[in-house]
Design an enzyme around this catalytic site. Sequence first.
Site, PDB file in Angstrom:
ATOM      1  N   GLY A 169      78.247   1.586  45.302  1.00 56.74           N
ATOM      2  CA  GLY A 169      77.973   2.672  44.734  1.00 56.74           C
ATOM      3  C   GLY A 169      78.217   4.129  45.912  1.00 56.74           C
ATOM      4  O   GLY A 169      79.234   3.954  46.536  1.00 56.74           O
ATOM      5  N   GLY A 170      77.133   4.120  46.688  1.00 55.57           N
ATOM      6  CA  GLY A 170      77.384   5.477  47.987  1.00 55.57           C
ATOM      7  C   GLY A 170      77.953   4.976  49.304  1.00 55.57           C
ATOM      8  O   GLY A 170      78.987   5.205  50.226  1.00 55.57           O
ATOM      9  N   GLY A 404     115.815  15.519  44.211  1.00 55.57           N
ATOM     10  CA  GLY A 404     114.937  16.023  44.906  1.00 55.57           C
ATOM     11  C   GLY A 404     114.330  15.359  46.141  1.00 55.57           C
ATOM     12  O   GLY A 404     113.503  16.280  47.265  1.00 55.57           O
ATOM     13  N   ALA A 405     114.391  14.291  46.478  1.00 56.49           N
ATOM     14  CA  ALA A 405     114.062  13.227  47.284  1.00 56.49           C
ATOM     15  C   ALA A 405     115.212  14.037  48.437  1.00 56.49           C
ATOM     16  O   ALA A 405     113.671  13.362  49.450  1.00 56.49           O
ATOM     17  CB  ALA A 405     114.328  12.162  46.537  1.00 56.49           C
TER      18      ALA A 405
HETATM   19  C1  HXC Z   1      67.142  -1.837  47.424  1.00 57.56           C
HETATM   20  C2  HXC Z   1      68.779  -3.748  47.350  1.00 57.56           C
HETATM   21  C3  HXC Z   1      70.223  -3.320  47.162  1.00 57.56           C
HETATM   22  C4  HXC Z   1      69.950  -1.636  46.751  1.00 57.56           C
HETATM   23  C5  HXC Z   1      70.624  -4.855  46.963  1.00 57.56           C
HETATM   24  N1  HXC Z   1      69.526  -5.330  47.682  1.00 57.56           N
HETATM   25  N2  HXC Z   1      70.929  -4.046  46.623  1.00 57.56           N
HETATM   26  N3  HXC Z   1      68.032  -3.462  47.825  1.00 57.56           N
HETATM   27  N4  HXC Z   1      68.322  -1.503  47.105  1.00 57.56           N
HETATM   28  N5  HXC Z   1      70.196  -0.618  46.791  1.00 57.56           N
HETATM   29  C6  HXC Z   1      68.492  -6.387  48.648  1.00 57.56           C
HETATM   30  C7  HXC Z   1      68.408  -7.591  47.020  1.00 57.56           C
HETATM   31  O1  HXC Z   1      66.861  -6.726  46.527  1.00 57.56           O
HETATM   32  C8  HXC Z   1      67.959  -8.128  47.715  1.00 57.56           C
HETATM   33  O2  HXC Z   1      67.005  -8.086  48.224  1.00 57.56           O
HETATM   34  C9  HXC Z   1      68.827  -8.142  49.337  1.00 57.56           C
HETATM   35  O3  HXC Z   1      69.027  -7.059  49.146  1.00 57.56           O
HETATM   36  C10 HXC Z   1      70.462  -8.363  48.502  1.00 57.56           C
HETATM   37  O4  HXC Z   1      71.515  -8.556  47.036  1.00 57.56           O
HETATM   38  P1  HXC Z   1      71.142  -9.190  46.545  1.00 57.56           P
HETATM   39  O5  HXC Z   1      71.566  -8.727  45.181  1.00 57.56           O
HETATM   40  O6  HXC Z   1      70.653 -11.224  46.232  1.00 57.56           O
HETATM   41  O7  HXC Z   1      72.453  -9.932  47.183  1.00 57.56           O
HETATM   42  P2  HXC Z   1      74.347 -10.159  46.617  1.00 57.56           P
HETATM   43  O8  HXC Z   1      74.078 -11.381  45.241  1.00 57.56           O
HETATM   44  O9  HXC Z   1      74.932 -10.683  47.475  1.00 57.56           O
HETATM   45  O10 HXC Z   1      74.900  -9.031  45.752  1.00 57.56           O
HETATM   46  C11 HXC Z   1      74.867  -7.956  46.490  1.00 57.56           C
HETATM   47  C12 HXC Z   1      75.310  -6.578  45.286  1.00 57.56           C
HETATM   48  C13 HXC Z   1      74.115  -6.242  44.967  1.00 57.56           C
HETATM   49  C14 HXC Z   1      76.498  -6.113  44.526  1.00 57.56           C
HETATM   50  C15 HXC Z   1      75.475  -4.865  47.553  1.00 57.56           C
HETATM   51  O11 HXC Z   1      73.001  -6.762  45.340  1.00 57.56           O
HETATM   52  C16 HXC Z   1      73.583  -5.303  43.877  1.00 57.56           C
HETATM   53  O12 HXC Z   1      74.255  -5.174  42.897  1.00 57.56           O
HETATM   54  N6  HXC Z   1      73.034  -4.097  44.256  1.00 57.56           N
HETATM   55  C17 HXC Z   1      72.937  -3.084  44.083  1.00 57.56           C
HETATM   56  C18 HXC Z   1      73.647  -1.847  44.011  1.00 57.56           C
HETATM   57  C19 HXC Z   1      73.370  -0.784  42.881  1.00 57.56           C
HETATM   58  O13 HXC Z   1      73.769  -0.368  42.289  1.00 57.56           O
HETATM   59  N7  HXC Z   1      73.266   0.087  44.404  1.00 57.56           N
HETATM   60  C20 HXC Z   1      73.397   1.408  43.939  1.00 57.56           C
HETATM   61  C21 HXC Z   1      74.493   2.406  43.495  1.00 57.56           C
HETATM   62  S1  HXC Z   1      74.171   4.154  43.740  1.00 57.56           S
HETATM   63  P3  HXC Z   1      65.561  -9.486  48.748  1.00 57.56           P
HETATM   64  O14 HXC Z   1      64.421  -9.419  48.868  1.00 57.56           O
HETATM   65  O15 HXC Z   1      66.059 -10.527  46.771  1.00 57.56           O
HETATM   66  O16 HXC Z   1      66.845 -11.081  48.779  1.00 57.56           O
HETATM   67  C22 HXC Z   1      74.690   4.819  44.862  1.00 57.56           C
HETATM   68  C23 HXC Z   1      74.223   6.303  44.618  1.00 57.56           C
HETATM   69  C24 HXC Z   1      75.505   7.490  45.353  1.00 57.56           C
HETATM   70  O17 HXC Z   1      74.696   4.338  45.939  1.00 57.56           O
HETATM   71  C25 HXC Z   1      76.236   8.064  45.543  1.00 57.56           C
HETATM   72  C26 HXC Z   1      77.487   7.650  44.910  1.00 57.56           C
HETATM   73  C27 HXC Z   1      78.086   9.274  44.611  1.00 57.56           C
END
Ligand code: HXC
Length: 514
Positions: A169-170, A404-405
């Site tokens: 994401g961000g 052109g290059a």
């Molecule tokens: C809150 C989060 C989190 C998030 C991870 N965690 N991402 N908590 N918000 N975005 C937490 C998990 O719940 C977990 O907590 C701990 O961090 C570790 O994550 P895991 O999933 O166990 O780790 P891993 O298997 O290594 O996977 C990492 C990951 C996955 C690939 C980053 O966590 C993931 O897909 N997270 C969500 C990604 C996402 O969709 N983010 C939002 C994007 S939107 P616990 O306590 O269980 O250990 C965005 C908008 C911006 O960013 C705008 C863009 C233009």
Amino acid sequence: MKEKNSELIQKREAAQLGGGKARIDKQHAQGKLSARERILLLMDEGSFQEIGMLVEHRATSFGLEKTKSPGDGVITGFGTIHGRVVYAFSQDFTVLGGSLSETHAQKICKVLDLAMKNGAPVIGLNDSGGARIQEGVVSLAGYADIFYRNTRASGAIPQISVIMGPCAGGAVYSPALTDFVFMVEDTSYMFVTGPSVVKTVTHEEVSSEDLGGAKAHAEKSGVTHFTAGNDVECLRKVRDLITYMPQNAMELAPQFDSVLFAKEKLNRIQNIIPDNSNLPYDIREVIDCLIDDDTFREVQADFATNIVVGFARLDGRSLGVIANQPSSMAGVLDIDSSRKGARFVRFCDSFNIPLLVLEDVPGFLPGTDQEWRGIITHGAKLLYAFSEATVPRITVITRKAYGGAFDVMNSKNIGADLNYAWPTAEIAVMGAKGAAEIIFKAEIAAAEDKEGKWKEKEAEYAEMFANPYRAAERGFVDAVILPEETRSTLIAAFKSLEKKSETLPKKKHGNIPL
Ligand code: HXC
């Protein structure tokens, strides 16, 4: 007083632990350093000054009130790299996956603002799952605050992003707005959405590594500019790269006094171009024979390999090198190489780094794939980037400068300051074979020995244009020089351009063909 002091010491100790020892151990077991270890390694020893260590989030939804951690998952502050001030942040995956909350975002914005006010580079060590999901819109707004600052800072101060864990994401869009992205092999990933979302939406099954690992982004997407085998090597590379850049757009990159150059390279450079002009050679050998020893830092080395770009030093001064690569697709310009070249030219121009172009290019890549994907627009990016650049600009044509290059690759007519050619240069609208086929079509068709006629006409065209002298007669090249004279010529030429001052017409900003 003792009591109060020990309260502070306790708070500091708690902050050192981030999300706790068990999570730090897990990080180590995966071959990753902790956020704190990283930022300390990035900076000169003992120079890091932390700010915001005691910041905590204020959120309460979804049980967040029980997850407070001093620093809120990001370490921020300033320090020095090789004695020069830099600002930095390091996201801590052990705290809620390094996710970005409202307060986490405020801490990053604070260092970005300080870096801007003080004209110093900013380095982000990213290890984050993106916007903190439990906080909803405030975390999205926090990212928007960062994107806005990244964009406003673009071209004013160098911004470097280092991807050191799974970033989504961000946590990938902010890096994409910065100047250079580093990734660590096997432990860092970048994707807008991870494999599970991909599977749900497109039914594609793909691993994290294939979707957004260092190799995928170095070779396929070009999103990352540098990769490293582990965290330590990666941070060392960042420290090194920063020595090629100025602190901000108003300054010059540091100059190095001790210059090493192995004299044997003056012999080596005379034998690089093959006798047969259709045979390849590695342009990096030419670069190596021209610049100060071991100073070339190739950018995006595994992406669009038909163009080579990177930083180097010539007589101790920073230089941006853009070179066609005859050993990859004959050095032809296509969509990816044009984009790669253009972005690098614009970085150098933003930060007062002079440009050296080494040209050996047979033209733009023809075909439906390139045309339908917009080679016209993308090729124009490179043309635009050179035309717009006001830094000292020098071109050396080593061999082919076709079509052109020729115009695009920093020709005199698009504002290059000094243009040189080697005796092996061929400067023409196209190669002799193709040219003969077109302009002598009727003559060849009428001839009894068609093949023989074609060969004769090809030789005639080659005699006329397969050399640098027509261009030199008209002043399109300023001098024809021997390969072994090139280093000394370039040193003198760049020195003569040191005080170059050129400004663009007054405008809000140009409209590069994006
Ligand atoms: C809150 C989060 C989190 C998030 C991870 N965690 N991402 N908590 N918000 N975005 C937490 C998990 O719940 C977990 O907590 C701990 O961090 C570790 O994550 P895991 O999933 O166990 O780790 P891993 O298997 O290594 O996977 C990492 C990951 C996955 C690939 C980053 O966590 C993931 O897909 N997270 C969500 C990604 C996402 O969709 N983010 C939002 C994007 S939107 P616990 O306590 O269980 O250990 C965005 C908008 C911006 O960013 C705008 C863009 C233009």
